[in-house]
Write a protein that holds these residues in place. Sequence first.
Motif, short mmCIF file in Angstrom:
data_model
loop_
_atom_site.label_atom_id
_atom_site.label_comp_id
_atom_site.label_asym_id
_atom_site.label_seq_id
_atom_site.Cartn_x
_atom_site.Cartn_y
_atom_site.Cartn_z
N ILE A 156 0.87 -1.18 0.00
CA ILE A 156 0.00 0.00 0.00
C ILE A 156 0.90 1.23 0.00
O ILE A 156 1.74 1.38 0.89
N VAL A 157 0.74 2.08 -0.98
CA VAL A 157 1.55 3.29 -1.09
C VAL A 157 0.85 4.43 -0.36
O VAL A 157 -0.34 4.67 -0.53
N LEU A 158 1.63 5.13 0.48
CA LEU A 158 1.17 6.35 1.15
C LEU A 158 2.04 7.49 0.65
O LEU A 158 3.26 7.42 0.73
N THR A 159 1.41 8.55 0.15
CA THR A 159 2.21 9.64 -0.39
C THR A 159 1.42 10.92 -0.44
O THR A 159 0.19 10.91 -0.48
N ALA A 160 2.14 12.03 -0.45
CA ALA A 160 1.52 13.34 -0.63
C ALA A 160 1.20 13.59 -2.09
O ALA A 160 0.51 14.55 -2.42
N ARG A 161 1.70 12.71 -2.97
CA ARG A 161 1.41 12.86 -4.40
C ARG A 161 0.03 12.27 -4.69
O ARG A 161 -0.10 11.09 -4.98
N GLY A 162 -1.00 13.11 -4.64
CA GLY A 162 -2.35 12.58 -4.73
C GLY A 162 -3.02 12.72 -6.07
O GLY A 162 -4.18 12.32 -6.22
N ALA A 163 -2.34 13.28 -7.05
CA ALA A 163 -2.95 13.46 -8.36
C ALA A 163 -3.20 12.11 -9.02
O ALA A 163 -2.53 11.12 -8.75
N VAL A 164 -4.19 12.08 -9.91
CA VAL A 164 -4.56 10.83 -10.58
C VAL A 164 -3.36 10.25 -11.32
O VAL A 164 -3.10 9.04 -11.27
N GLY A 165 -2.59 11.10 -12.00
CA GLY A 165 -1.43 10.60 -12.73
C GLY A 165 -0.42 9.93 -11.82
O GLY A 165 0.17 8.91 -12.18
N ASP A 166 -0.22 10.49 -10.62
CA ASP A 166 0.72 9.89 -9.67
C ASP A 166 0.21 8.53 -9.18
O ASP A 166 0.99 7.60 -9.00
N ARG A 167 -1.09 8.44 -8.96
CA ARG A 167 -1.66 7.16 -8.52
C ARG A 167 -1.48 6.10 -9.60
O ARG A 167 -1.15 4.94 -9.30
N VAL A 168 -1.70 6.48 -10.84
CA VAL A 168 -1.54 5.54 -11.96
C VAL A 168 -0.10 5.06 -12.04
O VAL A 168 0.16 3.86 -12.21
N VAL A 169 0.84 5.97 -11.90
CA VAL A 169 2.26 5.59 -11.94
C VAL A 169 2.59 4.61 -10.83
O VAL A 169 3.27 3.60 -11.04
N GLY A 170 2.09 4.89 -9.61
CA GLY A 170 2.35 4.00 -8.48
C GLY A 170 1.75 2.63 -8.68
O GLY A 170 2.40 1.60 -8.42
N LEU A 171 0.53 2.57 -9.16
CA LEU A 171 -0.12 1.28 -9.38
C LEU A 171 0.55 0.51 -10.51
O LEU A 171 0.73 -0.71 -10.42
N ASN A 172 0.96 1.21 -11.55
CA ASN A 172 1.65 0.54 -12.65
C ASN A 172 3.02 0.03 -12.23
O ASN A 172 3.54 -0.93 -12.81
N ALA A 173 3.63 0.67 -11.23
CA ALA A 173 4.94 0.21 -10.74
C ALA A 173 4.82 -1.04 -9.89
O ALA A 173 5.83 -1.69 -9.61
N GLY A 174 3.60 -1.37 -9.48
CA GLY A 174 3.42 -2.61 -8.72
C GLY A 174 2.69 -2.46 -7.40
O GLY A 174 2.54 -3.44 -6.66
N ALA A 175 2.22 -1.25 -7.07
CA ALA A 175 1.46 -1.08 -5.83
C ALA A 175 0.11 -1.79 -5.94
O ALA A 175 -0.48 -1.85 -7.02
N ASP A 176 -0.36 -2.31 -4.82
CA ASP A 176 -1.68 -2.95 -4.79
C ASP A 176 -2.78 -1.97 -4.40
O ASP A 176 -3.95 -2.20 -4.71
N ASP A 177 -2.41 -0.91 -3.71
CA ASP A 177 -3.38 0.10 -3.30
C ASP A 177 -2.63 1.40 -3.06
O ASP A 177 -1.40 1.41 -2.96
N TYR A 178 -3.38 2.50 -2.93
CA TYR A 178 -2.78 3.82 -2.92
C TYR A 178 -3.62 4.73 -2.03
O TYR A 178 -4.82 4.83 -2.21
#
Length: 227
Positions: A76-98
């Motif tokens: 599960i990724v926790l971050t101050a980067r909350g924009a949709v594009g940032d979430r997509v990048v995190g999920l595509n990198a292998g995160a299961d949730d954001y």
Amino acid sequence: MHILLVEDDIDMSRALFRALERRGFQVTHCADGISALSHIKDGVGDLVVLDLNIPGLDGLHLLQRIRSQEIHTPVIVLTARGAVGDRVVGLNAGADDYLAKPFDLDELDARIRALLRRRNNAEDSFQRCARLKLERSSGAFYCDDEPLEFTPREHTLLKALIAKPGHAVTKERLFRLVFPMEENTQIEAVEVVVHRLRKKLMPTGTEIMTLRGLGYLLRERSTPGEG
């Protein structure tokens, strides 16, 4: 269940550590990506709570590294980067949730439990080596269906070895896991724990091998004349 918390902000990590422990989780904390990668490779944590903006190896590269090595621990990724594009990048990198900061602790708790349920439903509920098996949900060890008794240190060391049977785990990593924050303990104390475990593992058909310069590995015991 065991959570690996990867967060470099001192106040945030302390608050999360206490909150997760109050909710019944065992928590191990890392403040940088390099040590987090080492812990994940050692099988520390049933789930990783990961901040992206960490030193040493940032969260995105850490995710990419573990997924490229076929390590499927939920993240599960926790971050101050909350924009949709940032979430997509995190999920595509292998995160299961954001979850974007700030977040609600009850929501984090719910998402952790949902991911762990999903993993337990998708995977075999045991890790195995020969007749030795570790029940993922309870953390209990068995020889076939007979429960095995280990001290907390023996349990921690054996859990690290059975996470990757046939692969060496360094003595240094085992020392950090088994004797955390014990400044007066020497690294040779790992050998004492391994010695006791070898005796207790005799009925299970497994053995702990010493690989000089590499560490220890758990494997199925060789039969006479084999190799």
